[in-house]
Design an enzyme around this catalytic site. Structure first.
Site, mmCIF file in Angstrom:
data_model
loop_
_atom_site.group_PDB
_atom_site.id
_atom_site.type_symbol
_atom_site.label_atom_id
_atom_site.label_comp_id
_atom_site.label_asym_id
_atom_site.label_seq_id
_atom_site.Cartn_x
_atom_site.Cartn_y
_atom_site.Cartn_z
ATOM 1 N N SER A 56 0.787 -1.240 0.000
ATOM 2 C CA SER A 56 0.000 0.000 0.000
ATOM 3 C C SER A 56 0.813 1.279 0.000
ATOM 4 O O SER A 56 0.397 2.286 0.576
ATOM 5 C CB SER A 56 -0.919 0.048 1.217
ATOM 6 O OG SER A 56 -2.125 -0.504 0.905
ATOM 7 N N ASP B 288 -7.181 -0.650 1.953
ATOM 8 C CA ASP B 288 -5.878 -0.029 2.207
ATOM 9 C C ASP B 288 -6.032 1.246 3.022
ATOM 10 O O ASP B 288 -5.293 1.485 3.980
ATOM 11 C CB ASP B 288 -5.184 0.300 0.878
ATOM 12 C CG ASP B 288 -5.071 -0.925 -0.008
ATOM 13 O OD1 ASP B 288 -5.308 -2.031 0.501
ATOM 14 O OD2 ASP B 288 -4.764 -0.768 -1.197
HETATM 15 C C1 GLA Z 1 -5.093 -3.864 -3.783
HETATM 16 C C2 GLA Z 1 -6.272 -2.916 -3.588
HETATM 17 C C3 GLA Z 1 -7.112 -3.347 -2.381
HETATM 18 C C4 GLA Z 1 -7.476 -4.826 -2.470
HETATM 19 C C5 GLA Z 1 -6.250 -5.692 -2.766
HETATM 20 C C6 GLA Z 1 -6.598 -7.143 -3.011
HETATM 21 O O1 GLA Z 1 -4.195 -3.754 -2.730
HETATM 22 O O2 GLA Z 1 -5.817 -1.605 -3.411
HETATM 23 O O3 GLA Z 1 -8.253 -2.526 -2.282
HETATM 24 O O4 GLA Z 1 -8.474 -5.017 -3.437
HETATM 25 O O5 GLA Z 1 -5.544 -5.210 -3.903
HETATM 26 O O6 GLA Z 1 -7.145 -7.701 -1.879
#
Ligand code: GLA
Length: 366
Positions: free
Chosen positions: A105, A150
């Protein structure tokens, strides 16, 4: 003034937040820091080591070219300017010790950090709930149609705990992690560029899941799960085209695993939790097909080295695995990964690619 926003690692509940199903991530000790000065002029000027400086007016919505880091700044501005009146801009310097494109993230942390800095510069102090109405939309400006996991994790996580997040309506609940459980975050040394092909693949998984839902006539995944048990859902999905069926089966089974994982965490049943991680990885690999060879090898290697569970974390297509073991086995698991995985893959740096995740505080819960 400095705002620090942590990265996050998802323990379980992958590729289901965008279907409004509960997920269980936690914030980690690595973070993005935004040091800023409020400015009277309504412009953003931002610099970050290794990237070209960016400057633009708060009223200038046109994006930079795809892949430009300035688009995360623009996304943050557009979101909050839509809701609040901003009379001041900022000069900001961004620093980060979060690995990029690793599924931790870094992009949400950057976007959230800029949004919070700009809000603070304008003396605006929204709640987590208010921010959650806006920030998840921001990922769309850079291409992925992600869910809210996230942003919730990086804003609201509590030290020592995982964060159980519910959507529609949004609410969250910290669940303490027993002190003898350890989570290791290990990089596969392959990356998933969010603005590149991983973006198309990610959006395709979401679309397949939504098509399946529509064809089966359910208003939401929650409704499907409330009405039927997983084996009934599998029977219903049998008539769908393969990619839609597989997305549907992944989503419904993963939602069920989150429920059991929460029970295992509360009851301090580490082996049950580990088994759920392994099952989650198998589904992400075989059904949703978001793993890759390096992640599969890393997960297998962790299990051979004494871990109790391991799986890819985040969107997949590269990035990191999350590995669970007893505190007492942690050093052996790490040593096994170094000897049997990293020795074979060039570019490994222990400080950057192998970290013990400390369940940390979110940006607004310190
Ligand atoms: C990314 C997205 C999240 C989620 C994940 C998979 O990190 O930003 O919102 O969907 O993928 O779980």
């Amino acid at each position: 003034m400095t705002i620090s926003v942590p990265g996050r690692v998802n323990l379980i509940g992958e590729h289901i937040d965008y279907h409004d199903l509960p997920v269980l991530p936690m914030a980690i000790q690595r973070q993005v820091s935004v040091t800023f000065e409020p400015r009277r002029e309504r412009t953003i000027r931002a610099s970050s080591r290794g990237y070209p400086p960016r400057e633009f007016s708060l009223d200038e919505p046109a994006p930079f070219p795809p892949g430009d880091w300035g688009n995360y700044l623009k996304a943050a501005v557009q979101l909050i300017a839509h809701r609040w009146t901003l009379t001041r801009g900022i000069h900001a310097c961004v620093d980060s010790n979060l690995p990029l494109a690793a599924g931790l993230s870094s992009s949400s942390a950057l976007m959230t950090g800029i949004a919070l800095a700009l809000l603070r510069a304008n003396d605006i102090y929204p709640s987590v709930g208010e921010l959650m109405e806006l920030l998840p939309e921001g990922e769309q400006f850079v291409g992925t149609r992600g869910g809210g996991m996230d942003h919730a994790a990086v804003l609201a996580s509590q030290p020592g705990s995982a964060l159980l997040i519910h959507f529609s309506p949004f609410r969250f609940e910290p669940i303490p992690i027993p002190s003898d459980w350890t989570f290791i975050v290990a990089h596969s040394l392959t990356v998933a560029e969010k603005s590149g092909s991983a973006k198309l693949e990610y959006n395709a998984r979401r679309a397949a899941g939504l098509n399946a839902l529509r064809k089966l006539g359910f208003p939401s995944y929650r409704a499907a799960l409330d009405r039927h048990c997983p084996s009934q859902l599998a029977d219903l999905a049998a008539s769908l085209p393969e990619s839609e069926r597989d997305a549907f089966l992944h989503v419904t089974a993963e939602a069920d695993r989150v429920k059991h994982a929460v029970t295992a965490l509360r009851a301090n049943r580490i082996r049950d939790f580990g088994d759920l991680l392994v099952a989650s990885h198998a589904n992400l690999r075989d059904r949703l097909r978001v793993s890759n060879a390096a992640l599969d090898e890393l997960v297998d290697c962790a299990m051979d080295g004494g871990a109790l569970g391991a799986r890819l974390t985040g969107a997949g297509f590269g990035g990191c695995a999350i590995i669970l073991c007893n505190m007492a086995d942690r050093d052996n698991v790490c040593a096994h990964l170094i000897e049997h995985f990293y020795a074979k893959h060039p570019g490994f740096s222990a400080a950057e690619h192998l970290l013990v995740a400390e369940p940390s505080s979110g940006a607004l819960s310190a």
